[in-house]
Design an enzyme around this catalytic site. Structure first.
Site, PDB file in Angstrom:
ATOM      1  N   GLU A   1       0.824  -1.212   0.000  1.00 19.20           N
ATOM      2  CA  GLU A   1       0.000   0.000   0.000  1.00 19.20           C
ATOM      3  C   GLU A   1       0.858   1.262   0.000  1.00 19.20           C
ATOM      4  O   GLU A   1       0.476   2.279  -0.571  1.00 19.20           O
ATOM      5  CB  GLU A   1      -0.939  -0.009   1.211  1.00 19.20           C
TER       6      GLU A   1
ATOM      7  N   THR B   1     -11.325   8.387 -12.877  1.00 18.43           N
ATOM      8  CA  THR B   1     -10.375   7.783 -11.938  1.00 18.43           C
ATOM      9  C   THR B   1     -10.804   6.396 -11.472  1.00 18.43           C
ATOM     10  O   THR B   1     -10.076   5.753 -10.726  1.00 18.43           O
ATOM     11  CB  THR B   1     -10.131   8.722 -10.740  1.00 18.43           C
TER      12      THR B   1
END
Length: 630
Positions: A499, A610
């Protein structure tokens, strides 16, 4: 008696009348009768007299109510001329034309007849637009889908042969493998969680979450365009049927403006532009209406959370703040909502955001991540191209491209921001890896989030329109950032990226704590691979993309779908039991495009929001009509 009261009249007997007197009496009586009945039947019609029998017209929220005229059957409402305000419907009438073909009414709301969920018949308060449904006749605004499609420069699904040097059979097999992964992910979702927002593959059930305000089917809507472009026709029809029959907007929770916009509205808009199916256009517009109250703030900067129940913008306190990536990632979708509805409110809302951002002072030309929707001031000086800031920059360059390269304001804002990012955030590690750090009031955190890995593709996308002396530089910068993100994958045991990853203490492109070591099926790295492939046709990007496919199959595929993993540095990672909707919307879509021809969703015709939902570029003709608008 009457005759006794006539002056000078003396009867011959108590009850008798002389013959002449009888004649005069009958003559008087007949004249009186003639006068009364003649007035009733012979006087001209008066509309004013008619109004005496009508109850006054009143208005109730959402309705125009007129009392019935006693004794008169209701007449059908007449179709009004195109421009004047239409006449009120006949009293007491419930004419299907008043809901099948709704029209604007000056000074009042539309009169509608619900045909299912209540929200399908009622516009959002304060920002209503003409209702429209499949099969409508006489809708005041019409989008000409055929004209729009005729302006595209390439067929949506492409025709050109693959131009790479790789064997066609190999590329085709790789593409088919990705298609099979999408089919498996969809079938697993349909079997165990259809209608829920996301699938939990380990427990084989669905998950709703709390960021969609009660809306359901996020995976369905996120999957529509991916199913379509992969030509999974049966699966697409299943998804379309669910949207038409089961996707209801009468919800009452609190929703993330950003997530509902990019997933639901983006998915519905792209599905309409790809297919022309009215159900997608109508649902997108109606849902867009429900988001408008979020903009009712002192500055017009929307709050991040909107209540579908009250219509309030939620948590509106002086100390609260809006997030740059959230209010900065509405422009593409809201312009298309105006395009498909004719309602300028959507476009006005996002243009106001742009106006506020142009006026406000920016530290060193940088855009901090938090802004007060009450005061219009920055709340903190934390700058990131990853989470909290990312898609704001993405939407600037894509607004320029989507406008047919006419939105100069977006172009200038993008390149100014990119120069500031290069000056203050861009770094090169001792090992030669280029990365974008995070800035906190002048102090750098030397880390890069997975979300920031989209930036390689963004910079590549914008390189062509930079100043001539900067184009080669931006292409190289895009390649170097994408290489760094690949390294974050290559340096893990699973060949999937964490992440977030750091550049300090002699360690580069790796997570330094377990809380940042997870992978949740994110798309940003393969997104950049796709853009770099289309720009360069360097086979390295397909090689890297195929590594991701193999890692997904090995570590994320389960018996009932795909799941994220909790530690990319473990060769036997635990799963997080969640098949994210964006895995179907983005990750698998970008991988499929990476192994497809360049004119499949050509970048000349489409920009991706997006959430990877394709929206068309404005190819205006000489008359100024864009996207088929009439």
């Amino acid at each position: 008696m009457l005759m006794r009261k006539v002056p000078g009249f003396v009867p011959a007997s108590p009850w008798g009348l002389r013959l002449p007197q009888k004649f005069l009496f009958l003559l008087f009586l007949s004249g009186l009768v003639t006068l009364c009945f003649g007035a009733l039947f012979l006087l001209p019609h008066s509309s004013r007299l008619k109004r005496l029998f009508l109850a006054p017209r009143t208005q109730q929220p959402g309705l125009e109510v007129v009392a019935e005229i006693a004794g008169h059957a209701p007449a059908r409402e007449q179709e009004p001329p195109p421009n004047p305000a239409p006449a009120a419907p006949a009293p007491g009438e419930d004419d299907p034309s008043s809901w099948a073909s709704p029209r604007r009414r000056k000074g009042g709301l539309r009169r509608t007849r619900p045909t299912g969920p209540r929200e399908e018949a009622t516009a959002a308060r304060g920002n209503s637009i003409p209702a429209s449904r499949p099969g409508d006749e006489g809708v005041p605004f019409r989008f000409d889908f055929n004209a729009f499609r005729s302006r595209l420069r390439h067929p949506v699904l492409g025709t050109r042969a693959d131009e790479s040097q790789e064997p066609q059979s190999q590329v085709r097999a790789q593409r088919e493998k990705i298609k099979e992964m999408m089919q498996f992910a969809w079938q697993s979702y349909k079997r165990y969680a259809m209608g829920k927002n996301e699938l939990r593959p380990l427990t084989k059930d669905g998950y709703e979450g709390n960021m969609f305000g009660g809306l359901s089917g996020a995976t369905v809507i996120d999957s529509l365009d991916t199913l379509y472009l992969m030509e999974l026709k049966e699966e697409f029809q299943e998804a379309k049927a669910w949207v038409g029959e089961s996707f209801h907007l009468n919800v009452s929770g609190e929703a993330s403006l950003f997530e509902v916009n990019i997933r639901y509205i983006g998915g519905l808009l792209s599905a309409f532009y790809l297919t022309g199916e009215e159900v997608f256009r109508i649902k997108a517009i109606r849902l867009g209406e429900k988001l408008l109250p979020a903009f009712n703030t002192p500055t017009g900067i929307p709050k991040g959370v909107v209540s579908f129940k009250s219509g309030n913008w939620g948590w509106a306190t002086a100390g609260s703040s809006s997030i740059l990536a959230e209010f900065g990632s509405l422009h593409l979708e809201f312009l298309h909502l105006t395009e498909l509805s004719g309602n300028q409110v959507f476009a006005e809302k996002v243009r106001n955001i742009r106006k506020v951002l142009r006026k406000i002072e920016k530290p060193f030309g940088l855009y901090p991540n938090f802004l007060s929707p009450v005061s219009g001031n920055w709340v903190q000086h934390h700058v990131s191209v990853g989470g909290l800031g990312d898609s704001f920059y993405e939407y600037l360059i894509k607004s320029w491209l989507m406008s047919g390269k006419t939105d100069m304001e977006a172009k200038n804002m993008y390149y100014e921001a990119l120069e500031a990012i290069e000056t203050y955030l861009l770094n090169v590690s001792p090992g030669g890896l280029t990365y974008i750090a995070e800035w906190r009031g002048g102090i750098l955190d030397h880390k890069m989030g997975h979300l920031a890995c989209f930036s390689g593709g963004m910079i590549a996308l914008g390189a062509e329109d930079a100043k001539e002396e900067k184009r080669a530089h931006y292409r190289e910068l895009a390649a170097q950032i994408t290489k760094t993100c690949h390294e974050s994958y290559a340096r893990s045991d699973t060949k999937l990226g964490p992440e977030a990853f750091w550049f300090n203490s002699g360690r580069e492109a790796v997570a330094t704590q377990l809380s940042e070591s997870y992978y949740i099926l994110r798309p940003e790295v393969v997104e950049s691979y796709m853009y770099l492939w289309r720009q360069t046709h360097n086979p390295i990007y397909r090689e890297w993309g195929w590594e991701v496919v193999l890692a997904l199959e090995k570590y994320c595929r389960t018996e009932a779908g795909f799941s994220g993993i909790q530690d990319v540095y473990s060769s036997t990672p635990n799963h997080d039991n969640k098949q994210q909707s964006f895995f179907l919307a983005e990750t698998l879509k970008y991988l499929y495009l990476l192994f497809s021809e360049d004119d499949l969703l050509s970048l000349e015709d489409w920009v991706f929001n997006t959430e990877a939902h394709p929206l068309p570029v404005n190819h205006s003709d000489s008359s100024g009509r864009a996207w088929g608008r009439h």
